[in-house]
Structure formats: structure tokens, C-alpha cells
Design a protein around this motif. Structure first.
Motif, PDB file in Angstrom:
ATOM      1  N   PRO A   1      -4.185 -10.095  -5.045  1.00 29.66           N
ATOM      2  CA  PRO A   1      -2.817  -9.655  -6.128  1.00 29.66           C
ATOM      3  C   PRO A   1      -3.125  -9.672  -7.170  1.00 29.66           C
ATOM      4  O   PRO A   1      -3.606 -10.781  -7.455  1.00 29.66           O
ATOM      5  N   LYS A   2      -3.040  -8.962  -8.118  1.00 34.71           N
ATOM      6  CA  LYS A   2      -3.615  -9.346  -9.105  1.00 34.71           C
ATOM      7  C   LYS A   2      -2.824  -8.821 -10.755  1.00 34.71           C
ATOM      8  O   LYS A   2      -2.741  -9.340 -11.018  1.00 34.71           O
ATOM      9  N   ALA A   3      -2.096  -7.309 -10.383  1.00 37.16           N
ATOM     10  CA  ALA A   3      -0.802  -7.632 -11.324  1.00 37.16           C
ATOM     11  C   ALA A   3       0.436  -6.547 -10.150  1.00 37.16           C
ATOM     12  O   ALA A   3       0.349  -6.010  -9.165  1.00 37.16           O
ATOM     13  N   ILE A   4       1.534  -6.272 -11.223  1.00 39.30           N
ATOM     14  CA  ILE A   4       2.139  -5.424 -10.538  1.00 39.30           C
ATOM     15  C   ILE A   4       2.669  -4.400 -11.536  1.00 39.30           C
ATOM     16  O   ILE A   4       3.170  -4.589 -12.588  1.00 39.30           O
ATOM     17  N   LEU A   5       2.754  -3.232 -11.236  1.00 39.87           N
ATOM     18  CA  LEU A   5       3.089  -2.302 -11.654  1.00 39.87           C
ATOM     19  C   LEU A   5       4.178  -2.004 -11.742  1.00 39.87           C
ATOM     20  O   LEU A   5       4.518  -0.435 -11.355  1.00 39.87           O
TER      21      LEU A   5
ATOM     22  N   ARG B   1      -5.928   0.436 -14.015  1.00 38.38           N
ATOM     23  CA  ARG B   1      -5.888  -0.361 -15.336  1.00 38.38           C
ATOM     24  C   ARG B   1      -4.995  -0.649 -16.627  1.00 38.38           C
ATOM     25  O   ARG B   1      -5.174  -1.251 -17.242  1.00 38.38           O
ATOM     26  N   ASP B   2      -5.824   1.235 -16.936  1.00 37.67           N
ATOM     27  CA  ASP B   2      -5.111   1.137 -18.047  1.00 37.67           C
ATOM     28  C   ASP B   2      -3.375   1.641 -18.510  1.00 37.67           C
ATOM     29  O   ASP B   2      -2.919   1.335 -19.527  1.00 37.67           O
TER      30      ASP B   2
ATOM     31  N   THR C   1       0.228  -7.249 -22.026  1.00 37.44           N
ATOM     32  CA  THR C   1       0.765  -8.981 -21.367  1.00 37.44           C
ATOM     33  C   THR C   1       0.964  -8.872 -20.357  1.00 37.44           C
ATOM     34  O   THR C   1       1.829  -9.395 -19.628  1.00 37.44           O
ATOM     35  N   THR C   2       0.922  -8.109 -19.309  1.00 33.12           N
ATOM     36  CA  THR C   2       1.308  -8.035 -17.785  1.00 33.12           C
ATOM     37  C   THR C   2       1.277  -9.481 -17.629  1.00 33.12           C
ATOM     38  O   THR C   2      -0.086  -9.975 -17.174  1.00 33.12           O
TER      39      THR C   2
END
Length: 154
Positions: free
Chosen positions: A43-47, A89-90, A95-96
Motif C-alpha cells: 500500500p502506497k496511498a488511498i485515492l 500518481r498525478d 499532502t496525501t
């Protein structure tokens, strides 16, 4: 209930996945967010879907929502063009924060506390060992709420 028991398979996308395809995935499956993973599947981020919508809406309308009334339907239908050529990624905010991650043995209350603190619509459940990080699944806020309500009414 432990996090491993609450985790379900969930759609993920990579940082370099096509943003328009990610938005279609959210819409098709009615997902509140997508879990973004790195090349190893960690896991890297939540969009959030709300972030995707923010990208679709012209900046001047975000600044002054009353201007939305002057945009005709023909132009409104073209909003998705804002995602063409973009990568996931864009679409991530600068600030995620990192995604909320639970260990397999975390209790439902621990998961709920992390979710509430981060105001996250989902939590990734990962198993960490010497080989690295393995995604077991995801717990969404609605799924957790459903399980907690079922226990309360039992």
C-alpha cells in the motif's frame, strides 16, 4: 473479530496506472476510494473518489460553485477529459498521507480507531515478514460498520 477476518479482496491500482481507467473502476464498482500500491504490491496511498471528482471540476468552479450553473451540459459532459493522459500518481494530492494499514491480528476496534483518526474510507490489511509486505485485503468503513452493527444486534 480480527482484521484478517474482516479483510476482503479490493480493487487496487498502481501509481502509474491510467487515471481515467482508475476513475472508471471506481464508478463501475461504486468504490469510495482505490488503494494505490507500489511495484511490490505494498500500500502506497488511498485515492478517494472525491479527489478524482475534484480533478474533473474546473478550478474556477471549485473556487466559486455558483459558477457551475453557467457551464452548459455540452461542456459538463467533457469533464472527464481532465483525466486523459494522467497517471494515478498525478491525481494524488501533494499532502496525501500514507494509507492506514492494519496488522492481521488487529481487533475491529483497533481498525476502527485508526480509520476514525485518519478519516479514511478504507484500511489495508498487510502481513509483514522477512520477505516483505503482503496485502491480505482491505476493510472499508461501510463493511466495518456493517460488521460492528451485526455484533451489536446479536
Amino acid at each position: 473479530m480480527r482484521a484478517r477476518d474482516l479483510a476482503v479482496e479490493y480493487e487496487t491500482v498502481g501509481l502509474d496506472s491510467d487515471a481515467l481507467e482508475a476513475a472508471r473502476l471506481m464508478a463501475e464498482h461504486r468504490l469510495p476510494a482505490l488503494l494505490v500500491v507500489d511495484e511490490e504490491g505494498a500500500p502506497k496511498a488511498i485515492l478517494p473518489a472525491s479527489q478524482m471528482i475534484k480533478i474533473l471540476v474546473p478550478g474556477y468552479v471549485v473556487e466559486d460553485p455558483t459558477l457551475a450553473a453557467v457551464v452548459d451540459e455540452r461542456h459538463a459532459d467533457r469533464l472527464c477529459a481532465a483525466l486523459k493522459g494522467r497517471k494515478v500518481r498525478d491525481c494524488l494530492s501533494k499532502t496525501t498521507p500514507p494509507p492506514v494499514v492494519a496488522a492481521p491480528d488487529d481487533t475491529a476496534l483497533e481498525v476502527a480507531a485508526h480509520m476514525a483518526q485518519a478519516r479514511s474510507p478504507l484500511v489495508a490489511v498487510v502481513d509483514k515478514d522477512k520477505a516483505g509486505v503482503r496485502l491480505l485485503g482491505v476493510i472499508t468503513a461501510s463493511h466495518l460498520l456493517d460488521r460492528l452493527l451485526a455484533v451489536d444486534s446479536a
